[in-house]
Design an enzyme around this catalytic site. Sequence first.
Site, short mmCIF file in Angstrom:
data_model
loop_
_atom_site.label_atom_id
_atom_site.label_comp_id
_atom_site.label_asym_id
_atom_site.label_seq_id
_atom_site.Cartn_x
_atom_site.Cartn_y
_atom_site.Cartn_z
N PHE A 111 -3.26 5.40 44.18
CA PHE A 111 -4.72 5.54 44.14
C PHE A 111 -5.41 4.71 43.06
CE2 PHE A 111 -3.12 9.34 41.85
CZ PHE A 111 -3.76 9.18 40.63
N ARG A 119 2.16 13.41 39.99
CA ARG A 119 1.58 12.13 39.59
C ARG A 119 2.65 11.21 39.01
NH1 ARG A 119 -4.24 11.80 36.68
NH2 ARG A 119 -4.53 9.56 36.79
N GLU A 178 -11.54 10.62 48.13
CA GLU A 178 -10.12 10.52 48.48
C GLU A 178 -9.50 11.89 48.63
OE1 GLU A 178 -8.30 8.26 45.36
OE2 GLU A 178 -9.33 6.42 45.91
N ARG A 237 -11.21 12.81 30.18
CA ARG A 237 -11.95 13.37 31.32
C ARG A 237 -13.39 12.92 31.17
NH1 ARG A 237 -9.04 17.40 34.02
NH2 ARG A 237 -7.43 18.14 32.63
N LYS A 260 -13.15 16.24 40.79
CA LYS A 260 -12.41 16.85 41.89
C LYS A 260 -13.22 18.00 42.46
CE LYS A 260 -9.72 19.29 38.38
NZ LYS A 260 -8.46 19.41 37.69
N LYS A 266 -7.17 14.82 47.72
CA LYS A 266 -6.49 15.24 46.49
C LYS A 266 -5.15 15.83 46.92
CE LYS A 266 -6.99 17.83 42.19
NZ LYS A 266 -5.59 18.15 42.07
N GLU A 292 0.22 9.42 43.45
CA GLU A 292 0.62 10.82 43.61
C GLU A 292 1.69 10.82 44.70
OE1 GLU A 292 -0.89 13.32 41.80
OE2 GLU A 292 -0.39 15.14 42.90
P1 ATP Z 1 -5.01 19.57 38.77
O1 ATP Z 1 -4.40 20.75 38.11
O2 ATP Z 1 -6.27 19.88 39.53
O3 ATP Z 1 -4.03 18.73 39.53
P2 ATP Z 1 -4.90 17.86 36.46
O4 ATP Z 1 -5.30 18.45 35.16
O5 ATP Z 1 -3.45 17.60 36.69
O6 ATP Z 1 -5.57 18.70 37.62
P3 ATP Z 1 -7.10 16.19 36.97
O7 ATP Z 1 -7.40 14.87 36.42
O8 ATP Z 1 -7.97 17.28 36.57
O9 ATP Z 1 -5.59 16.46 36.63
O10 ATP Z 1 -7.09 16.16 38.57
C1 ATP Z 1 -6.60 15.10 39.29
C2 ATP Z 1 -5.14 15.24 39.63
O11 ATP Z 1 -4.98 15.27 41.02
C3 ATP Z 1 -4.37 14.05 39.14
O12 ATP Z 1 -3.74 14.32 37.89
C4 ATP Z 1 -3.37 13.75 40.24
O13 ATP Z 1 -2.11 14.28 39.88
C5 ATP Z 1 -3.88 14.50 41.44
N1 ATP Z 1 -4.34 13.64 42.55
C6 ATP Z 1 -4.02 13.82 43.85
N2 ATP Z 1 -4.61 12.92 44.62
C7 ATP Z 1 -5.34 12.10 43.82
C8 ATP Z 1 -6.18 10.99 44.04
N3 ATP Z 1 -6.42 10.51 45.25
N4 ATP Z 1 -6.76 10.42 42.95
C9 ATP Z 1 -6.55 10.89 41.72
N5 ATP Z 1 -5.76 11.94 41.45
C10 ATP Z 1 -5.16 12.57 42.48
#
Ligand code: ATP
Length: 596
Positions: free
Chosen positions: A366, A280, A273, A442, A448, A275, A325
């Site tokens: 998502f 969020r 998907e 996690r 990602k 990102k 998101e």
């Molecule tokens: P990052 O700083 O990379 O956004 P994070 O610590 O907030 O990371 P992670 O779980 O590591 O969170 O990375 C996924 C993040 O990416 C999610 O928290 C969400 O906000 C965002 N995101 C964007 N698109 C998607 C998607 N299609 N599916 C899941 N998460 C997504």
Amino acid sequence: MEYKELAEIYQSLEDTSKRLEKTYLISELLKKTPSEDLKKIVLLLKGRVFPQWHQKKLGVASRLVLKAINIATGTSTNRIEQDWKKTGDLGLTAKKLIKNKTQSTLFFKPLSVNKVFKNIKALPKAKGHGAVDRKIKLIAELLSSAKPIEAKYITRTVLEDLRVGVGEGSLRDAIVWSFFGDKLKIRYNKEENDFDISDEERIEYNKYINAVQEAYDMKNDFAEVAKIAKENGLEGLKNVNLEVGKPIKVMLYQKAEDFEDAFETVGKPAALEYKYDGFRLQIHKNKDDIQLFTRRLDNVTKQFPDVVKVIKNNINSKNFILDAEIIGIDPKTKRWLPFQNISQRIKRKYNIHRMAKTIPVIINIFDAMQINNKNLIKTPFSERRAELKKITDQIPEKIELAEQIITDSQKNAEDFYKQSLGKGNEGIMVKALDKPYKPGSRVGYGVKVKPIMETLDLVITGAEWGQGKRAEWLSSFTVSCIDQDGNFREIGKVGTGIKEKEAEQNKDKNLEGATFKQLTNLLKPLIISEKGKCVKVKPKIVIEINYEEIQRSPTYSSGYALRFPRLVKLRPEKPIEEVSTLEQIREYYQTQKHRK
Ligand code: ATP
């Protein structure tokens, strides 16, 4: 129950860094806690009176506590301040001053857990005219009847700075040890800091640990879970369900080095998907009531009336909990906007409707945790997505399911990745099709893939007043990661970079000051103590940090330091409990070594 019993456990918890010993100490306390105090004790063990998902915050400034100590001890605020400068901990200062006072006092009415809990819980209720005085009175009343050790922890609790290191893991295990320990024949050996359990019992033990964990995943509150474990046993835990309107922790994803690594972690074929670089949102609906929560579980429904409307009109289900998101879009060019733009909408209190027009958003859904009363947490991802599709009327540039392909080919993955970056996204997500939704972890059910080296999200725990023309601004920020017991551990200082970044983005030299000013304003109310130019602040402000390299270092309490750390951006939506963990930093350090 007397508060003194809890205060003594706090002290023992603070005195040990051994996780099993902490688990044992907590479990012994929970065992003897009467039912009516159980929920309070569990919350207080984490330094709280409200569960984490709750919207109410204490928000008590150090000045106010200082005044309360002054009333309770008769010591002048000047002297309290002097001592505070020496100890760097208002809790220790309170302890010392109460001790001096008690030598002349003969009788005490013991403080109960109930009284402490009640007064602290009443703090956010004090509003409007005379609120400050009422708050001071509530704290002073507690300190006046506190023993020295109690004063220390009351002070730290109201300042939301308990620092006794109770991690979620210890709390979860302690619930099992206290309410099922006899049945499972758990025997803790203090000398060896180990616990005996036969192989057979261990299988049973894990069953109970999982049950408590799963109940916590749904409730997001160990106090509730402890009560259920005590009163309704394993069956009760298994019957715990999601509640629409109560946010749960969001599932987190790991980082993959490349597509080979990604497929290895999640299996083939996988769902890929976009990102999106947005914000969020956890979306709850129950009949006509729609609630929106950030990743930090703050309720932002009021700030997004446009989102509420679109959700109401385009998702056809009586009730649900969804993960999405949202990204900002430029109404003229229709281009997606980076995160900074949409973050303005979260802080907005006035002119919300106008703001919704200036920065409209696209909702990219998502995941789904509940649809039509059906809990989907344990349902495989591919089915959750199918359910989601059934109920969503997609409208381009308004509400869509996250752009997705399913593939087992590295070539397709790379093409999709390029396409995603081309659209201005941060990278792509690669998700296992057959895995459940795991709140707050996690676990590697998804990863990602991003182009740059992983940045760190760290919390500011200290700062320094600047020199010369920056004397009024905090200019060097001590940043910390979190260890498995929930302690914040320093990893470095960030200073420059703020300037460079801002100048680069805004081409405006004056912004150098604005940024320091902005951070100073955010941090000033959080100051816990000051020593010379250095201040300690309540961990609250999360920032994303870029760096050249992670190094071993004896200087910082994490054991690591960052080479050339630079500030990327503020992460207001990130909960402090979810900043980069010491474990992750260790891992990055190792991978970096391999790369070399
Ligand atoms: P990052 O700083 O990379 O956004 P994070 O610590 O907030 O990371 P992670 O779980 O590591 O969170 O990375 C996924 C993040 O990416 C999610 O928290 C969400 O906000 C965002 N995101 C964007 N698109 C998607 C998607 N299609 N599916 C899941 N998460 C997504």
